[in-house]
Design an enzyme around this catalytic site. Structure first.
Site, PDB file in Angstrom:
ATOM      1  CE  LYS A  40      86.538  76.343  44.335  1.00  0.00           C
ATOM      2  NZ  LYS A  40      87.117  77.953  44.806  1.00  0.00           N
ATOM      3  N   GLY A  45      85.285  69.396  54.197  1.00  0.00           N
ATOM      4  CA  GLY A  45      86.532  68.731  54.348  1.00  0.00           C
ATOM      5  C   GLY A  45      87.296  69.524  54.337  1.00  0.00           C
ATOM      6  CB  CYS A  46      88.673  72.545  53.119  1.00  0.00           C
ATOM      7  SG  CYS A  46      89.451  71.830  51.870  1.00  0.00           S
ATOM      8  CB  THR A  47      84.308  73.917  55.796  1.00  0.00           C
ATOM      9  OG1 THR A  47      84.621  74.548  55.433  1.00  0.00           O
ATOM     10  CG2 THR A  47      84.285  74.624  57.184  1.00  0.00           C
ATOM     11  CB  ALA A  50      90.553  75.326  58.080  1.00  0.00           C
TER      12      ALA A  50
END
Length: 150
Positions: A40, A45-47, A50
């Protein structure tokens, strides 16, 4: 979990990014392609993942890599995510999960004792001829670029 492995042909995918531009595997022939699937946009974690790829983007470019992020978020959510963190690579808004399912990264997950279906954080490295060179299942979000460029 995905059944794809090193040496398999990459799925012939097609998806639309945060700006409505179409991307398909054939667009990347002659380049190595990192396709990273994340659960998401704008989550910690995704931030971290990326941003680590963004911070190492020049290293990827100098080694003939292109990068594509993929989640089931809307184009609007992907655009906000990209704009907030200034990502130099496209983020596919795979709302119908066609790319996610083609790579086999959608399935049962557990979080805090709750079971649900979601995206398994997985990265595929595809060579210049469309063959999977590596599948990274144990993604280290803060050191992902080094996992790929080792």
């Amino acid at each position: 979990m995905t059944t794809l492995k090193k040496g398999d042909k990459s799925p012939q995918f097609s998806g639309v990014d945060q700006d409505g531009n179409a991307h398909k595997l054939a667009d990347y022939k002659g380049k190595k392609l990192v396709v990273f699937f994340y659960p998401k946009a704008n989550t910690p974690g995704c931030t971290a993942e990326a941003c680590d790829l963004r911070d190492n983007f020049e290293r990827f470019q100098s080694n003939n890599y292109a990068i594509l992020g993929v989640s089931a978020d809307s184009q609007k959510a992907q655009a906000k995510f990209r704009d907030k963190f200034v990502f130099p690579f496209p983020l596919l808004a795979d709302e119908d999960k066609s790319v996610i399912e083609a790579f086999g990264v959608w399935g049962p997950k557990k979080f805090m004792g709750r079971e649900y279906d979601g995206i398994h954080r997985t990265t595929f490295i595809i060579d210049e001829n469309g063959t999977i060179d590596e599948v990274i299942l144990d993604v280290k979000t803060k050191d992902h670029a080094n996992q790929i460029l080792k």
